[in-house]
Motif scaffolding. Structure first.
Motif, PDB file in Angstrom:
ATOM      1  N   ASP A  56       0.848  -1.197   0.000  1.00  0.00           N
ATOM      2  CA  ASP A  56       0.000   0.000   0.000  1.00  0.00           C
ATOM      3  C   ASP A  56       0.884   1.249   0.000  1.00  0.00           C
ATOM      4  OD1 ASP A  56      -1.817   1.989   0.282  1.00  0.00           O
ATOM      5  OD2 ASP A  56      -2.475   1.424   2.299  1.00  0.00           O
ATOM      6  N   GLU A  94       0.164   8.304  -9.864  1.00  0.00           N
ATOM      7  CA  GLU A  94      -0.054   7.324  -8.787  1.00  0.00           C
ATOM      8  C   GLU A  94       0.757   7.701  -7.539  1.00  0.00           C
ATOM      9  OE1 GLU A  94      -0.782   3.607 -11.892  1.00  0.00           O
ATOM     10  OE2 GLU A  94       1.074   3.689 -10.737  1.00  0.00           O
ATOM     11  N   ASP A 123      -1.096  10.707  -6.010  1.00  0.00           N
ATOM     12  CA  ASP A 123      -2.346  10.327  -5.335  1.00  0.00           C
ATOM     13  C   ASP A 123      -2.059   9.672  -3.989  1.00  0.00           C
ATOM     14  OD1 ASP A 123      -3.693  11.320  -7.487  1.00  0.00           O
ATOM     15  OD2 ASP A 123      -4.066   9.372  -8.417  1.00  0.00           O
ATOM     16  N   ALA A 167      -3.158  11.102  -0.329  1.00  0.00           N
ATOM     17  CA  ALA A 167      -3.920  10.267   0.606  1.00  0.00           C
ATOM     18  C   ALA A 167      -3.153  10.090   1.917  1.00  0.00           C
ATOM     19  CB  ALA A 167      -4.214   8.911  -0.026  1.00  0.00           C
ATOM     20  N   HIS A 175      -9.145  10.463  -9.164  1.00  0.00           N
ATOM     21  CA  HIS A 175      -7.915  10.215  -8.409  1.00  0.00           C
ATOM     22  C   HIS A 175      -8.164  10.211  -6.908  1.00  0.00           C
ATOM     23  CE1 HIS A 175      -5.176  10.394 -11.787  1.00  0.00           C
ATOM     24  NE2 HIS A 175      -5.856  11.433 -12.239  1.00  0.00           N
ATOM     25  N   PHE A 176      -9.313  10.736  -6.499  1.00  0.00           N
ATOM     26  CA  PHE A 176      -9.538  10.923  -5.067  1.00  0.00           C
ATOM     27  C   PHE A 176     -10.628   9.988  -4.544  1.00  0.00           C
ATOM     28  CE2 PHE A 176      -8.110  14.954  -6.896  1.00  0.00           C
ATOM     29  CZ  PHE A 176      -6.934  15.129  -6.173  1.00  0.00           C
ATOM     30  N   GLN A 177     -10.376   9.483  -3.341  1.00  0.00           N
ATOM     31  CA  GLN A 177     -11.319   8.580  -2.686  1.00  0.00           C
ATOM     32  C   GLN A 177     -12.548   9.354  -2.188  1.00  0.00           C
ATOM     33  OE1 GLN A 177     -10.425   5.087  -1.774  1.00  0.00           O
ATOM     34  NE2 GLN A 177      -8.912   5.465  -3.376  1.00  0.00           N
ATOM     35  N   ASP A 178     -13.629   8.605  -1.944  1.00  0.00           N
ATOM     36  CA  ASP A 178     -14.832   9.205  -1.352  1.00  0.00           C
ATOM     37  C   ASP A 178     -14.473   9.821   0.010  1.00  0.00           C
ATOM     38  OD1 ASP A 178     -15.904   7.921  -3.499  1.00  0.00           O
ATOM     39  OD2 ASP A 178     -17.288   6.651  -2.362  1.00  0.00           O
ATOM     40  N   ASP A 179     -15.045  10.959   0.278  1.00  0.00           N
ATOM     41  CA  ASP A 179     -14.892  11.617   1.591  1.00  0.00           C
ATOM     42  C   ASP A 179     -13.442  11.794   2.033  1.00  0.00           C
ATOM     43  OD1 ASP A 179     -17.598  12.031   2.088  1.00  0.00           O
ATOM     44  OD2 ASP A 179     -17.860   9.981   2.823  1.00  0.00           O
ATOM     45  N   SER A 180     -12.529  11.953   1.083  1.00  0.00           N
ATOM     46  CA  SER A 180     -11.127  12.073   1.475  1.00  0.00           C
ATOM     47  C   SER A 180     -10.738  13.505   1.849  1.00  0.00           C
ATOM     48  CB  SER A 180     -10.207  11.534   0.377  1.00  0.00           C
ATOM     49  OG  SER A 180     -10.505  12.110  -0.867  1.00  0.00           O
ATOM     50  N   ARG A 224     -18.791  13.919  -3.671  1.00  0.00           N
ATOM     51  CA  ARG A 224     -18.345  12.551  -3.406  1.00  0.00           C
ATOM     52  C   ARG A 224     -17.007  12.573  -2.645  1.00  0.00           C
ATOM     53  NH1 ARG A 224     -14.556   9.389  -5.339  1.00  0.00           N
ATOM     54  NH2 ARG A 224     -14.007  10.691  -7.121  1.00  0.00           N
ATOM     55  N   VAL A 225     -16.099  13.445  -3.123  1.00  0.00           N
ATOM     56  CA  VAL A 225     -14.739  13.494  -2.565  1.00  0.00           C
ATOM     57  C   VAL A 225     -14.703  14.253  -1.240  1.00  0.00           C
ATOM     58  CG1 VAL A 225     -12.455  14.506  -2.981  1.00  0.00           C
ATOM     59  CG2 VAL A 225     -13.622  13.245  -4.802  1.00  0.00           C
TER      60      VAL A 225
END
Lengths: 390, 215
Positions: A304, A334, A337, A341, B72-77, B102-103
């Motif tokens: 990850d 990538e 991103d 995150a 590129h972005f996750q839900d609720d990020s 969503r994001v």
């Protein structure tokens, strides 16, 4: 007195060999009892050592990143476009360290250097390496130079992987990590190209299963072919079209004329291969391509990348080039991103260029603007830290 | 963006939260929010010069074409996804709005109100597409391809089941500022919305979609 070098060049530079007597434990489990690194430095280290920048080279790179070795040199170091006074990596402000990595063939310990245990060159017996081995050897170099923390670790392509590994292995020793035209791991297609190159080398009768030095020969043909394959993948279709098109170097398609035909691009590629095969070592090429293939940033972090980057403390600059299909912008994205995150500071620019993967080495106004703007901030920060150090 | 917009917007951002700024321009907003709210901010931008300006400011700018979505972005990020003065330049504002929600847990959107009396007068009396100080392009070279009015936007929010948490408006002069309280769609030059997803458990028919009174 006039100098034969451009004003924004670091000018005449001299490489140094630095010896390390402490054994280096490698990822493969073997140990290098001692090793040497070929190093060039540009600019001056300030007294608090806050302005050091490490340059990580790519597949066929080495320590000669900028400047000239003699007034007669026609070409400067491989990244002279971006290292020098007033350039993106400004040698008026930074102390720049460039080295040939272990496993290389430009003076650092590698397949070409002598294995003191046998009195013969290492050759095919040189231990396989991973990017983390480079990082550890570079960390010792930093210690020797009195650098506790890099202002930035910078690398393109394979060098970008090297830089990212630094940010994970020694998080508190890297303030900025600059990753250009790189990837967190190679795609199957990318590994396939490397395997083509390796097969080309191994199929040369002069290769002798890697033991060519004992046979007093060199697998020139194979290495040249490997380079030709690699070179095609570093350029873009568009660039080759504009540079060579279908232009003929010799021969004609005229009716009634039977002559051997050679396209310009064929002759160019052959020349590139021939030159390369004279200066590069085949075993090093095999070793380097395997370091590329085996690199997987997140392997030790549950696969990850977000978990991986949570270990990093540095800030990141990530740059890709639109026509780079060997390390495509998607691979860079990538990285970006995962960094976002992981809540890490990151800047990302995807530079418009038709030069393919090689774009990271070549002049480009926008690339330079982003790179220099970022590095100027790094320099300001380094200078602030110096003032704080008193 | 105007200082007054920034002041309004600031009230809707929580300290130390994660903020994504779509079309972040030269990074002014993210720089200001980092200074005032210690946010962890990222900006998306596509214009090369603006990206360089962001880098110079030390803003986290990510070169991105917003029109391609936020895949590129996750839900609720993100806690808040902000978009100032870019809605009208998008290929599909409705899709981007849905992506933003969503994001992000919440969104802040600002846009020029095309229902403004000056715009109406320009078109109605002069018979020409409005060219104002705020929107100084000609119809053929403008990047602004999807103008809307405050009413249009609220209809879209209703259709997309977007919850309007708050609305603020900004006028271009003191008289408009007085009248804007009564007729926002006629006198507001800029509209600023604080949006969120509908509360869970509510269907679209009974979600709270009536705009609050103008502050």
């Amino acid at each position: 007195m006039t100098t034969p070098f451009p004003a924004n060049s670091v000018g005449l530079v001299t490489p140094h060999t630095i010896h390390f007597e402490e054994p280096l434990e490698l990822a493969c489990g073997r140990v290098l009892p001692h090793y040497q690194l070929m190093v060039e430095t540009y600019g001056e280290l300030n007294h608090a050592a806050t302005n050091a920048v490490l340059i990580c080279h790519a597949l066929s790179g080495h320590h000669h990143a900028a400047g000239y070795h003699s007034p007669e040199d026609r070409k400067p170091g491989w990244w002279d476009n971006y290292i020098g006074p007033g350039k993106a990596i400004d040698t008026n402000r930074f102390f720049v360290v460039a080295l040939n990595n272990i496993g290389g063939c430009h003076g650092s310990t590698g397949p070409r250097t002598e294995n003191l245990a046998t009195g013969k060159p290492w050759g095919r017996d040189f231990p396989p390496l991973r990017a983390r081995d480079w990082v550890h050897s570079q960390a010792r170099l930093a210690a020797k130079l009195g650098i506790n923390q890099w202002a930035a670790v910078v690398g393109g392509s394979l060098g970008g992987m090297n830089a990212m590994r630094w940010a994970l292995e020694y998080p508190d020793r890297v303030r900025h990590c600059v990753v250009i035209a790189s990837a967190m791991k190679l795609s199957a297609q990318n590994i396939a190209f490397n395997e083509l190159a390796r097969s080309a080398i191994k199929s040369d009768p002069d290769f002798h299963d890697g033991d060519y030095l004992s046979h007093d020969t060199l697998p020139r043909q194979g290495l040249a072919l490997a380079r030709m394959i690699g070179h095609v993948t570093y350029l873009s279709d568009e660039l080759m079209g504009t540079r060579f098109g279908r232009e003929l170097r010799q021969g004609t398609f005229e009716r009634g004329m039977e002559q051997p035909i050679e396209f310009q691009v064929e002759s160019y590629l052959r020349h590139q291969g021939d030159v390369f095969s004279e200066v590069f070592d085949a075993n090093t090429y095999l070793l380097m391509t395997k370091i590329l293939d085996y690199f997987d940033l997140a392997r030790e972090y549950d696969d990850d990348p977000v978990t991986a980057f949570r270990h990093a403390l540095s800030k990141f600059l990530v740059i890709s080039f639109t026509s780079d299909w060997r390390f495509s912008p998607e691979r860079s994205r990538e990285i970006v991103d995962a960094l976002i995150a992981a809540n890490r500071d990151v800047v990302y620019a995807n530079i418009e260029s038709n030069l393919g993967h090689d774009a990271f080495l070549l002049p480009n106004a926008r690339y330079e603007a982003v790179f220099k703007s970022y590095m100027d901030n790094v320099a300001r920060e380094s200078e602030q830290l110096l003032r704080n150090a008193g | 963006m105007l200082r007054v917009e920034l002041e309004i917007l600031k009230d809707w951002i929580r300290p130390a939260s994660r903020v994504l700024d779509l079309g972040c321009g030269d990074g002014t907003l993210l720089e200001a929010l980092t200074a005032s709210h210690n946010i962890e901010g990222y900006g998306l931008e596509i214009d090369p010069d603006r990206i360089t300006a962001c880098v110079q400011r030390g803003v986290n700018v990510i070169e991105t074409d917003i029109n391609l979505g936020l895949g590129h972005f996750q839900d609720d990020s993100f806690d808040t996804v902000v978009m100032t003065n870019s809605l009208q330049a998008l290929l599909r504002p409705d899709r981007t709005l849905a992506e933003m929600l969503r994001v992000g847990k919440e969104c802040v959107v600002t846009f020029p109100n095309f229902g403004n009396i000056q715009a109406r007068a320009y078109l109605g009396l002069r018979g020409r597409m409005p060219v104002t100080k705020q929107l100084s392009y000609q119809w053929y070279d403008t990047p602004n391809i999807h103008f809307c009015t405050i009413r249009d936007f609220e209809v879209l929010c209703r259709d997309l089941n977007i919850r309007i948490l708050d609305r603020a408006t900004v006028a271009s002069n003191p008289v408009s500022e007085q009248l804007m309280g009564i007729w926002p769609n006629l006198f507001a030059q800029t509209a600023i919305y604080h949006l969120s997803k509908p509360p869970t458990g509510l269907s679209s028919s009974d979600s709270q979609n009536s705009p609050p009174t103008t502050p």
